[in-house]
Design an enzyme around this catalytic site. Sequence first.
Site, short mmCIF file in Angstrom:
data_model
loop_
_atom_site.label_atom_id
_atom_site.label_comp_id
_atom_site.label_asym_id
_atom_site.label_seq_id
_atom_site.Cartn_x
_atom_site.Cartn_y
_atom_site.Cartn_z
N ASP A 1 0.86 -1.17 0.00
CA ASP A 1 0.00 0.00 0.00
C ASP A 1 0.90 1.23 0.00
O ASP A 1 1.73 1.41 0.91
CB ASP A 1 -0.86 -0.04 1.28
N LYS B 1 0.26 14.14 -14.70
CA LYS B 1 -0.49 15.35 -14.41
C LYS B 1 -1.76 14.98 -13.63
O LYS B 1 -2.14 13.82 -13.67
CB LYS B 1 -0.88 16.07 -15.70
N HIS C 1 1.61 13.66 -21.84
CA HIS C 1 1.77 12.65 -22.90
C HIS C 1 1.53 13.24 -24.29
O HIS C 1 1.93 12.64 -25.28
CB HIS C 1 0.90 11.42 -22.63
N LYS D 1 3.31 12.59 -28.69
CA LYS D 1 2.56 12.23 -29.90
C LYS D 1 3.36 12.64 -31.14
O LYS D 1 3.88 13.76 -31.20
CB LYS D 1 1.19 12.90 -29.91
N GLU E 1 -13.79 14.88 -27.49
CA GLU E 1 -13.86 13.43 -27.29
C GLU E 1 -15.30 12.97 -27.38
O GLU E 1 -16.20 13.69 -26.94
CB GLU E 1 -13.34 13.07 -25.89
N ASP F 1 -8.09 19.24 -16.45
CA ASP F 1 -7.76 17.93 -17.01
C ASP F 1 -7.08 18.04 -18.37
O ASP F 1 -6.18 17.27 -18.69
CB ASP F 1 -9.05 17.09 -17.12
N HIS G 1 -2.48 19.83 -21.66
CA HIS G 1 -2.24 19.44 -23.04
C HIS G 1 -2.46 20.60 -24.02
O HIS G 1 -1.67 20.82 -24.94
CB HIS G 1 -3.14 18.28 -23.44
N LYS H 1 -15.80 16.61 -23.36
CA LYS H 1 -16.16 15.18 -23.38
C LYS H 1 -17.53 15.06 -24.03
O LYS H 1 -18.32 16.01 -24.01
CB LYS H 1 -16.25 14.65 -21.95
C1 BG6 Z 1 -5.74 12.70 -20.22
C2 BG6 Z 1 -7.01 13.16 -19.59
O1 BG6 Z 1 -4.64 13.40 -19.75
O2 BG6 Z 1 -5.85 12.87 -21.63
C3 BG6 Z 1 -8.21 12.43 -20.15
O3 BG6 Z 1 -6.93 12.96 -18.19
C4 BG6 Z 1 -8.25 12.54 -21.64
O4 BG6 Z 1 -9.43 12.90 -19.59
C5 BG6 Z 1 -6.90 12.13 -22.22
O5 BG6 Z 1 -9.26 11.71 -22.14
C6 BG6 Z 1 -6.85 12.40 -23.71
O6 BG6 Z 1 -5.69 11.83 -24.21
P1 BG6 Z 1 -5.65 11.25 -25.66
O7 BG6 Z 1 -4.24 10.83 -25.84
O8 BG6 Z 1 -6.62 10.10 -25.69
O9 BG6 Z 1 -6.08 12.36 -26.54
#
Ligand code: BG6
Length: 494
Positions: free
Chosen positions: A88, A149, A179, A183, A217, A236, A241, A341
Amino acid sequence: MNAEPCTYVIFGATGNLSRIKLMPALYHLDVANQLPSGTRILALGRRPWDQEKWLSEVRDMVVAKAKDDFDEVVFKRFAERLQYHQGDIVDPACYSSLAEVLSDKTKFARNIAFYLSISPADFGRVMELLSNNHLFNEDEGWRRVIIEKPFGYDLDSARALQKRISHYLTEEQIYRIDHYLGKGMVQNVLVFRFANVMLEPIWNRNYIDHIQITHSEELGIEGRGDYYNSAGALRDMLQSHLLQLLTLVTMEPPASMEAESLRDEKVKVLKSIRPIPREAVHGHAFRGQYASGHVKGAKVNGYLQEDNIPADSMTETYASMKLNIDNWRWRGVPIYLRTGKRMAKAQSTISICFKHPPLQFFRDTSVHCVDQNWILLGIQPEECIRIEMTVKEPGLEMKTRTSSLDASFRNEDEKAIDAYEDLLLDVLKGDRSLFLRFDEVEYAWRIVDPIVQTWADERDYIATYPAGSWGPEDSRLFEKSAHTWRSSLTPECK
Ligand code: BG6
C-alpha cells in the site's frame, strides 16, 4: 543519447493508465528492441496477486492493445522483466520491503525510474517515503521520478507541491509528463514550423488572423468520476495538453532541440500571455456540462447521471478560452482553445486561419468573397498537415473554390507509435526535452488560475450541451463576428 538499463518501478501498476498505456508501451519498446538488456519492471499494487497472476494480467493488457501483432516470443522475453510487489503506497512498511527487493543487484539494475501513476494527492507523501527509505540515493545509479499530471490543483497547490518535492529531488531528476508531447504529430509541429523556410515569414500577426486548438472526445468520463469531478475539463485538458500545443505553435525558434532551449522558449510564450483579470473571465472563458444525448447513435447519460457524480455538480466537461499573446509576433491574434467530453466527434486539431487577401483584383468578376487560407494540423485520430488555398474552378467563368494541399506525413505501412513509448524511452535516455519544467507548469497555472477561482466561486449556473453535439453556444468568446469554431479538416464551404 543512449538508453541505459534501468528498473522501472510502477506505482499504481494495476490501475487504468498502466493497463491501457504503460504496460503495452513497455512491451512495444521490447518488440522494437529498444529496452536495454537488464531493464526490469517492478509493479507495485495493493492487490494480493502472485507472479503468475501478474503475468497473466499483463498478458491481457498487452494483447488488448497489440491485437494481431501480439508476439509470443517477445512476450516471453518481456515477461522475464516483470515482477509484482504487493504493498500500500501510503504505508511506510511498503517502502522498507521495496528497498529490500530493489537491493538485489543480481536482479535489478542500479538505475531506477519511479513512475507515479497514482492520485496526485499522494505525490508528496510517496516521495517523502521513498526518500526516507534512501531510495533516491544516487550512489550506485541514477534515480528519476515520472509524475503524471495534474501537477497541483491550482497555482498555490502546484507551488506547494514543488516546494515539498524539491526537498527530496533535484529538478534534473523530475520528469513531469504531458503525454501530448510524445505524440508523433505534436513533435511534427516543430518540424513543420522550423524545417520549412516558406512558413516562418508568414507565421505571425501580419498574416495570421487567429488560431484555434480543439480537443474533442466522444467518450465520457469512463468510470473516473471521483478524479474528474474534482478536476474538470479546464484542469484535465486545457491547463496541460492544450496549453502545451499552444506553446509549440507560437514559440520562437529554440536554439536547439535540447531540453533547456526548448523549454526556455515555451516558457517565454506562456509568460507573454496576457493575464485574464477576474472581472474579465466571462469574456475569456466558457464552461459547459453534457446532458444526456446520443453518441454514435447510442443513447448516453448526462454527466450528472454518471457514477460518483453528485447531483449538484458544477464541474465542467467542456471548457473554452480566448487568449492573447502580447509579444511582437502575436499581438492582436486571438487564440481560441476548446475541449470537451461527449462531443460530436473525437479529434484534436490545430487550425490556423490567415487574413483575407485584398480583393480589388477581382472587382470586375463574379468573385465577391475569397475564403481565407487555413493551415490544419490534425493531431489525432487523423494525423495530417493541410494547407487550404483558393483556386479557380475549371470552366469559362471566374469562380473560385478551396483546394487542399496535403503534406500528411505517415505512409500506410508506417505504424503510429504511442506517445508513452517515446516518453518512457526518453526517461531511460535522460532526455527531458519532452517533459515539463516546473516554470512551465507554474506559468500554465497562472494563466488558468483566475478562471479556476472564478468558476469555483460562481456555483449557480453552468451551460449544458446535449451529448454528441459540438458543445454549448459560446460564441461570446470570439473577438470578431466572422470567427466561428472550425470542426472539420476538409474545406468548409461558406
Ligand atoms: C488525459 C485526460 O490526460 O488525456 C483524459 O486525463 C483525456 O481525460 C486524455 O481523455 C486524452 O488523451 P488522448 O491521448 O486520448 O487524446
